[in-house]
Write a protein that holds these residues in place. Structure first.
Motif, PDB file in Angstrom:
ATOM      1  N   LEU B  24       6.421 -10.724  24.438  1.00 13.95           N
ATOM      2  CA  LEU B  24       6.750  -9.399  23.906  1.00 13.95           C
ATOM      3  C   LEU B  24       7.514  -8.654  24.990  1.00 13.95           C
ATOM      4  CD1 LEU B  24       3.323  -8.385  22.261  1.00 13.95           C
ATOM      5  CD2 LEU B  24       5.387  -9.106  21.047  1.00 13.95           C
ATOM      6  N   GLU B  25       8.550  -7.934  24.590  1.00 13.75           N
ATOM      7  CA  GLU B  25       9.357  -7.248  25.593  1.00 13.75           C
ATOM      8  C   GLU B  25       9.610  -5.795  25.196  1.00 13.75           C
ATOM      9  OE1 GLU B  25      13.005  -9.207  26.432  1.00 13.75           O
ATOM     10  OE2 GLU B  25      13.499  -7.877  28.091  1.00 13.75           O
ATOM     11  N   ALA B  26       9.040  -4.890  25.951  1.00  9.99           N
ATOM     12  CA  ALA B  26       9.258  -3.448  25.784  1.00  9.99           C
ATOM     13  C   ALA B  26       9.125  -3.005  24.323  1.00  9.99           C
ATOM     14  CB  ALA B  26      10.626  -3.066  26.348  1.00  9.99           C
ATOM     15  N   VAL B  27       8.038  -3.410  23.697  1.00 12.82           N
ATOM     16  CA  VAL B  27       7.808  -3.024  22.299  1.00 12.82           C
ATOM     17  C   VAL B  27       7.266  -1.600  22.252  1.00 12.82           C
ATOM     18  CG1 VAL B  27       6.441  -3.508  20.222  1.00 12.82           C
ATOM     19  CG2 VAL B  27       7.405  -5.398  21.545  1.00 12.82           C
ATOM     20  N   SER B  28       7.910  -0.742  21.488  1.00 13.15           N
ATOM     21  CA  SER B  28       7.474   0.652  21.353  1.00 13.15           C
ATOM     22  C   SER B  28       7.518   1.065  19.891  1.00 13.15           C
ATOM     23  CB  SER B  28       8.400   1.588  22.151  1.00 13.15           C
ATOM     24  OG  SER B  28       8.413   1.242  23.504  1.00 13.15           O
ATOM     25  N   PHE B  29       6.422   1.592  19.415  1.00 14.95           N
ATOM     26  CA  PHE B  29       6.417   2.226  18.083  1.00 14.95           C
ATOM     27  C   PHE B  29       5.116   3.003  17.918  1.00 14.95           C
ATOM     28  CE2 PHE B  29       4.277  -1.821  17.207  1.00 14.95           C
ATOM     29  CZ  PHE B  29       3.259  -1.464  16.339  1.00 14.95           C
ATOM     30  N   SER B  30       5.130   3.909  16.978  1.00 10.39           N
ATOM     31  CA  SER B  30       3.950   4.702  16.698  1.00 10.39           C
ATOM     32  C   SER B  30       3.696   4.647  15.197  1.00 10.39           C
ATOM     33  CB  SER B  30       4.186   6.150  17.157  1.00 10.39           C
ATOM     34  OG  SER B  30       2.993   6.870  17.039  1.00 10.39           O
ATOM     35  N   LEU B  31       2.446   4.464  14.829  1.00 12.68           N
ATOM     36  CA  LEU B  31       2.112   4.306  13.418  1.00 12.68           C
ATOM     37  C   LEU B  31       1.025   5.310  13.036  1.00 12.68           C
ATOM     38  CD1 LEU B  31       2.852   2.289  11.100  1.00 12.68           C
ATOM     39  CD2 LEU B  31       0.804   1.013  11.748  1.00 12.68           C
ATOM     40  N   PRO B  32       1.306   6.184  12.045  1.00 15.55           N
ATOM     41  CA  PRO B  32       0.275   7.157  11.664  1.00 15.55           C
ATOM     42  C   PRO B  32      -0.895   6.499  10.935  1.00 15.55           C
ATOM     43  CG  PRO B  32       2.183   7.343  10.225  1.00 15.55           C
ATOM     44  CD  PRO B  32       2.539   6.339  11.261  1.00 15.55           C
ATOM     45  N   ARG B  33      -2.016   7.188  10.919  1.00 17.94           N
ATOM     46  CA  ARG B  33      -3.190   6.652  10.220  1.00 17.94           C
ATOM     47  C   ARG B  33      -2.915   6.555   8.715  1.00 17.94           C
ATOM     48  NH1 ARG B  33      -8.096   6.454  13.176  1.00 17.94           N
ATOM     49  NH2 ARG B  33      -7.704   7.166  15.293  1.00 17.94           N
ATOM     50  N   GLY B  34      -3.396   5.492   8.115  1.00 12.81           N
ATOM     51  CA  GLY B  34      -3.234   5.288   6.678  1.00 12.81           C
ATOM     52  C   GLY B  34      -1.926   4.612   6.307  1.00 12.81           C
ATOM     53  N   ALA B  35      -1.073   4.325   7.310  1.00 16.47           N
ATOM     54  CA  ALA B  35       0.222   3.698   7.017  1.00 16.47           C
ATOM     55  C   ALA B  35       0.043   2.196   6.778  1.00 16.47           C
ATOM     56  CB  ALA B  35       1.172   3.926   8.183  1.00 16.47           C
ATOM     57  N   PHE B  36       1.077   1.596   6.221  1.00 16.57           N
ATOM     58  CA  PHE B  36       1.093   0.134   6.030  1.00 16.57           C
ATOM     59  C   PHE B  36       2.360  -0.383   6.697  1.00 16.57           C
ATOM     60  CE2 PHE B  36      -0.458  -3.338   2.979  1.00 16.57           C
ATOM     61  CZ  PHE B  36       0.120  -4.336   3.726  1.00 16.57           C
ATOM     62  N   LEU B  37       2.202  -1.049   7.812  1.00 18.32           N
ATOM     63  CA  LEU B  37       3.340  -1.578   8.550  1.00 18.32           C
ATOM     64  C   LEU B  37       3.507  -3.074   8.264  1.00 18.32           C
ATOM     65  CD1 LEU B  37       5.521  -1.682  10.856  1.00 18.32           C
ATOM     66  CD2 LEU B  37       3.623  -1.991  12.463  1.00 18.32           C
ATOM     67  N   ALA B  38       4.712  -3.446   7.898  1.00 21.78           N
ATOM     68  CA  ALA B  38       5.030  -4.869   7.744  1.00 21.78           C
ATOM     69  C   ALA B  38       5.902  -5.281   8.916  1.00 21.78           C
ATOM     70  CB  ALA B  38       5.775  -5.085   6.435  1.00 21.78           C
TER      71      ALA B  38
END
Lengths: 270, 271
Positions: B24-38
């Motif tokens: 993994l290289e410099a992975v950045s993201f933010s996910l709000p509660r209740g979201a569905f990330l694919a």
């Protein structure tokens, strides 16, 4: 004579229960070869103790515990299958046993008892050790039953569910090491494997239920040990060999019963 | 325990190097509660490693917050408690390799395993644990198979039992690793619909990795494209799962069609 026989029957009963429980765990973990590895580690410890003039049981316990305690963590860190590492340690401990016997120059009766099993050399101290190990196993099995079930099913999933899976797994290996060791004197290191694996394999022929499989495994192991003792006393055969014959016969009967049940089910469906 | 203001997942410059290889290289993201990330990407792009990072299994570099905590900084006891908040459905199961001699459990007993951590170390299951397990087995449509031996079930049924096991854990974050792979068409369809239904029902945050677009439920709220360990794109599924971006990720022409809210990717032709 009666007191002597009580001691033998107690050893068969308690030892059978111990080996049954250990066998259930090892077969469920898909690590049946670990049973033979632990038995031979205990045998090597016992042989060297006799060679050095030390008490065999404590030394056998130390050797088996050492192997059980080292095997899990080393296999995990080396990313190696526990069965593969068991195979390496099995050959090492068997080699050490024969080295010990070779260094003694002549095979003494105590050493032969470790190899083949002998009830004549069984002491009340050995019965006490059997009681202690079985009691510890039953208490731990009762307290941590759901954690043990989770680890036996899938260690990685158990960890993901918040179970201290490695601690439970290593604990099981260590207890199995103890269970195998305290039976060394009665059954013998070369024959002990059958008392660990055959009853668990026979039980799986009869049931697909966890509690029933556990119950059948312990029952088959006790029946093998007591039946083997009876055969040994009646025919004058060595105890270890008699136990192997009975446990193998029980497996054959269970496997036959499974086949018969399947045939009857298929016949009924037609 | 649940703090609505804190994102379910917040990664900043997360990297993982293993045996001189960048996973993994410099992975950045933010996910709000209740979201569905694919999370979509080719084989070996680091999708499974990303999931293992989120449940605290892998020691990564960078800033990491999962359900408001950094799993790397937790002690033994806290880490075990953290894992009870994160439900994981791996792609493969060790038990499947040991079906003949493995532990003979019924479908319901496998679901109950999901309650093991929640129930507490050395404590027996309470009635509540059994009721929750039975509820989720029913929710995945397998109540009538509760007593059936787990290994006697079909592959699709076993996956549904595992989904019920994850949900019985009552997790705040659910991680699904290719849950519909190696299933026949009907079982895939059932599982995809079920995943979306339980996501809406539980309100938990879901992260699902897949390399099959049609395995993603239509309700997915966020999408990420992971290529060679880098999160190449992250955002709304309509933007991320486009033919242009997927073609760039896979290095070949791709045609994406949308049917009933679900995307299907097929090999396209060079322009």
């Amino acid at each position: 004579m009666i007191v002597l026989e009580i001691k033998w029957w107690l050893a068969a009963l308690l030892g059978g229960a111990c080996c049954g429980l250990a066998g259930f765990y090892l077969v469920a973990l898909n690590l049946p070869f670990l049973g033979i590895c632990l038995a031979h580690a205990a045998m090597a410890g016992g042989v060297f103790a006799i060679a050095l003039g030390l008490p065999p049981l404590p030394c056998a316990v130390v050797a088996a515990l050492l192997v059980a305690a080292v095997l899990g963590p080393v296999a995990d860190r080396a990313r190696m299958a526990v069965n593969t590492l068991s195979g390496i340690l099995f050959s090492l401990t068997l080699g050490l046993s024969f080295l010990g016997i070779g260094l003694m120059g002549t095979a003494r009766s105590e050493v032969l008892a470790l190899l083949w099993g002998s009830l004549l050399l069984l002491r009340w101290w050995d019965i006490g050790a059997l009681v202690a190990v079985l009691a510890a196993g039953l208490v731990l099995a009762a307290i941590f039953s759901k954690e043990i079930k989770a680890v036996l099913f899938d260690r990685r999933l158990a960890w993901m569910n918040g179970v201290p899976a490695s601690a439970i797994f290593y604990g099981l290996l260590i207890w199995c090491g103890l269970a195998v060791t305290v039976n060394l004197q009665a059954v013998g290191g070369l024959m002990l494997y059958s008392l660990v694996v055959n009853p668990a394999a026979a039980a799986r022929q009869l049931t697909e239920r966890y509690d029933a499989a556990l119950g059948w495994t312990v029952a088959f192991a006790v029946a093998s040990a007591c039946g083997g003792l009876g055969l040994s006393l009646a025919a004058g055969w060595p105890t270890g060999a008699s136990i192997v014959i009975i446990s193998s016969a029980l497996f054959a009967v269970a496997a036959g019963a499974r086949l018969l049940r399947r045939e009857i089910r298929i016949g009924a469906q037609r | 325990m649940v703090n609505e203001g804190i994102p379910a997942v917040d990664l900043q410059d997360v990297s993982l190097h293993r045996r001189h290889r960048t996973v993994l290289e410099a992975v950045s993201f933010s996910l709000p509660r209740g979201a569905f990330l694919a999370v979509v990407g080719p084989n070996g792009s680091g999708k499974t490693s990303l999931l293992h990072t989120l449940n605290g299994r892998l020691r990564v570099e960078g800033r990491l917050s999962v359900l408001g905590v950094d799993p790397r900084k937790l002690g033994w006891h806290e880490a075990a408690r953290f894992r009870t908040r994160v439900g994981v459905m791996p792609q493969t199961f060790a038990a499947a390799d040991n079906a003949e001699h493995g532990v003979p459990l019924s479908a319901l007993e496998v679901v109950e395993l999901g309650r093991t951590g929640r129930a507490g170390l050395g404590r027996a299951f309470r009635e509540n644990d059994r009721e929750i397990s039975a509820h989720w087995l029913e929710a995945v449509g397998l109540a009538r198979m509760a007593r059936r031996p787990f290994f006697a079930l079909s592959g699709g049924e076993q996956r549904r039992v595992h989904l019920a096991r994850v949900l019985a854990q009552e997790p705040e974050l659910v991680l699904l690793d290719e849950p519909a792979s190696q299933l026949d068409f009907g079982a895939q369809e059932d599982l995809v619909a079920m995943v979306e239904r339980v996501w809406r029902q539980t309100g938990a945050t879901f992260v699902m990795v897949s390399h099959e677009l049609h395995h993603l439920p239509p309700g997915v709220t966020h999408a990420g494209l992971l290529v060679h360990g880098r999160l190449q794109d992250f955002g709304a599924p309509a933007d991320i799962l486009s033919a242009r971006r997927l073609a760039a990720a896979y290095g070949r022409p791709i045609l994406v069609t949308v049917q009933h809210g679900r995307r299907v990717a097929t090999g396209g032709r060079d322009a």
